[in-house]
Design a protein around this motif. Structure first.
Motif, short mmCIF file in Angstrom:
data_model
loop_
_atom_site.label_atom_id
_atom_site.label_comp_id
_atom_site.label_asym_id
_atom_site.label_seq_id
_atom_site.Cartn_x
_atom_site.Cartn_y
_atom_site.Cartn_z
N ALA A 62 -10.30 1.84 -9.45
CA ALA A 62 -10.67 3.20 -9.08
C ALA A 62 -9.61 3.72 -8.13
CB ALA A 62 -12.04 3.22 -8.43
N GLY A 63 -9.52 5.05 -8.06
CA GLY A 63 -8.57 5.67 -7.15
C GLY A 63 -9.27 6.66 -6.26
N GLY A 64 -8.76 6.80 -5.04
CA GLY A 64 -9.30 7.76 -4.10
C GLY A 64 -8.21 8.65 -3.56
N ALA A 65 -8.54 9.89 -3.26
CA ALA A 65 -7.58 10.84 -2.68
C ALA A 65 -8.30 11.64 -1.59
CB ALA A 65 -7.04 11.78 -3.76
N VAL A 66 -7.61 11.82 -0.47
CA VAL A 66 -8.16 12.58 0.65
C VAL A 66 -7.10 13.56 1.13
CG1 VAL A 66 -9.13 12.46 2.98
CG2 VAL A 66 -9.55 10.60 1.36
N VAL A 67 -7.46 14.84 1.22
CA VAL A 67 -6.56 15.87 1.74
C VAL A 67 -7.04 16.24 3.13
CG1 VAL A 67 -5.65 18.19 1.41
CG2 VAL A 67 -6.13 16.76 -0.58
N ASP A 118 -5.16 5.98 -2.68
CA ASP A 118 -5.18 4.52 -2.77
C ASP A 118 -6.01 4.11 -3.98
OD1 ASP A 118 -4.51 1.96 -2.01
OD2 ASP A 118 -6.06 1.79 -0.49
N ALA A 119 -5.79 2.89 -4.42
CA ALA A 119 -6.55 2.33 -5.53
C ALA A 119 -7.40 1.19 -5.01
CB ALA A 119 -5.61 1.84 -6.62
N ALA A 120 -8.51 0.95 -5.68
CA ALA A 120 -9.41 -0.16 -5.34
C ALA A 120 -9.72 -0.94 -6.61
CB ALA A 120 -10.69 0.38 -4.72
N PHE A 121 -9.90 -2.22 -6.46
CA PHE A 121 -10.20 -3.11 -7.56
C PHE A 121 -11.70 -3.37 -7.61
CE2 PHE A 121 -10.53 -7.55 -9.16
CZ PHE A 121 -10.01 -7.35 -10.42
N VAL A 122 -12.31 -3.20 -8.77
CA VAL A 122 -13.73 -3.45 -8.94
C VAL A 122 -13.87 -4.88 -9.46
CG1 VAL A 122 -15.87 -2.67 -10.04
CG2 VAL A 122 -14.08 -1.01 -9.45
N ALA A 154 -12.85 10.62 -5.79
CA ALA A 154 -12.76 9.25 -6.27
C ALA A 154 -12.87 9.28 -7.79
CB ALA A 154 -13.87 8.39 -5.67
N ASN A 155 -12.04 8.50 -8.45
CA ASN A 155 -12.02 8.44 -9.91
C ASN A 155 -12.06 6.99 -10.37
OD1 ASN A 155 -11.52 11.30 -10.76
ND2 ASN A 155 -9.81 11.00 -9.37
N PHE A 156 -12.85 6.72 -11.38
CA PHE A 156 -12.98 5.38 -11.96
C PHE A 156 -12.03 5.27 -13.14
CE2 PHE A 156 -15.18 2.34 -14.77
CZ PHE A 156 -15.27 1.26 -13.91
N TYR A 157 -11.29 4.18 -13.22
CA TYR A 157 -10.33 3.95 -14.31
C TYR A 157 -10.69 2.65 -15.03
CZ TYR A 157 -7.56 6.75 -10.96
OH TYR A 157 -7.12 7.68 -10.06
N LYS A 158 -10.78 2.71 -16.33
CA LYS A 158 -11.08 1.50 -17.12
C LYS A 158 -9.80 0.98 -17.78
CE LYS A 158 -14.98 0.86 -19.29
NZ LYS A 158 -15.55 -0.14 -18.41
N HIS A 159 -9.75 -0.32 -17.89
CA HIS A 159 -8.73 -1.01 -18.70
C HIS A 159 -7.29 -0.71 -18.28
CE1 HIS A 159 -12.18 -1.92 -21.13
NE2 HIS A 159 -12.35 -0.67 -21.47
N LEU A 160 -7.01 -0.78 -17.01
CA LEU A 160 -5.63 -0.57 -16.55
C LEU A 160 -4.91 -1.91 -16.48
CD1 LEU A 160 -6.04 2.12 -13.77
CD2 LEU A 160 -5.47 2.43 -16.17
N PRO A 161 -3.62 -1.91 -16.81
CA PRO A 161 -2.90 -3.19 -16.88
C PRO A 161 -2.57 -3.82 -15.53
CG PRO A 161 -1.41 -1.38 -17.33
CD PRO A 161 -2.80 -0.79 -17.23
N ASP A 162 -2.41 -3.00 -14.47
CA ASP A 162 -1.95 -3.58 -13.21
C ASP A 162 -2.22 -2.64 -12.04
OD1 ASP A 162 0.10 -1.59 -13.30
OD2 ASP A 162 1.32 -2.92 -14.51
#
Length: 187
Positions: free
Chosen positions: A47-52, A36-40, A64-72
């Protein structure tokens, strides 16, 4: 008489009780990867999260990974899905169910037409990476059934851009996973 007719037409039915959507365990021998993704909101970043989790509902690994400057939102959901597939590859999983709460992304990943969309590169990468699995499925789950992946995503930030948990998990993660499937999650 008119007033009686109007009143007759406005009989309200009690709302059906809303059932809580729970995370469901995968079949024996399979691993489920929820992403899933989360909005900061403070920065507009995502940011995105993954659980196995295995067929007993136990968490095997989470990130969990932080993503900068994504369009949507679609791009951030696709990045989280890609990260989840990469996590399953890293673990050497053979039978994978990738479970997402974004129906648009589920439809795209199941289709042959994703190469013509805004996330064509990620669509192609997810498809290519998924070919290493012996068996692979993509499924949709309502947001409530994907709460643990969303919680993981919410933990990433600019100051902690990459988080990973395995073996020994934080209490907040264990409690959320336990509530998520109505089943104690063991370490």
């Amino acid at each position: 008489m008119l007033e009686n007719m109007v009143c007759l037409g406005t009989t309200s039915r009690p709302a059906a009780p809303r059932q809580r959507v729970m995370w469901e365990k995968p079949p024996v021998g399979w691993m489920k990867v929820n992403t899933d993704a989360a909005f900061v909101s403070a920065t507009g970043d995502r940011a995105g999260g993954a659980v196995v989790r295995n067929s007993q509902g136990e968490i095997v690994k989470a990130t969990a990974n932080f993503y900068k400057h994504l369009p949507d939102v679609l791009t951030s959901e696709a990045l989280a899905a890609r990260d989840g597939v990469m996590l399953a590859q890293e673990l050497g999983v053979e039978q994978v169910i990738l479970e997402l709460d974004n129906s648009t992304l589920v439809t795209l990943l199941r289709s042959e037409d994703g190469g013509h969309c805004a996330i064509a590169g990620l669509w192609q990468e997810i498809r290519e990476r998924s070919r290493v699995f012996g068996s692979y499925q993509i499924s949709f789950v309502k947001r409530e059934g994907n709460a643990v992946a969303h919680l993981c995503a919410s933990k990433a930030s600019a100051s902690s851009p990459l988080l990973s948990w395995s073996g020994c998990f934080p209490i907040w993660l264990m409690e959320a996973a336990s509530k998520d499937c109505n089943n104690p999650v063991l370490e």
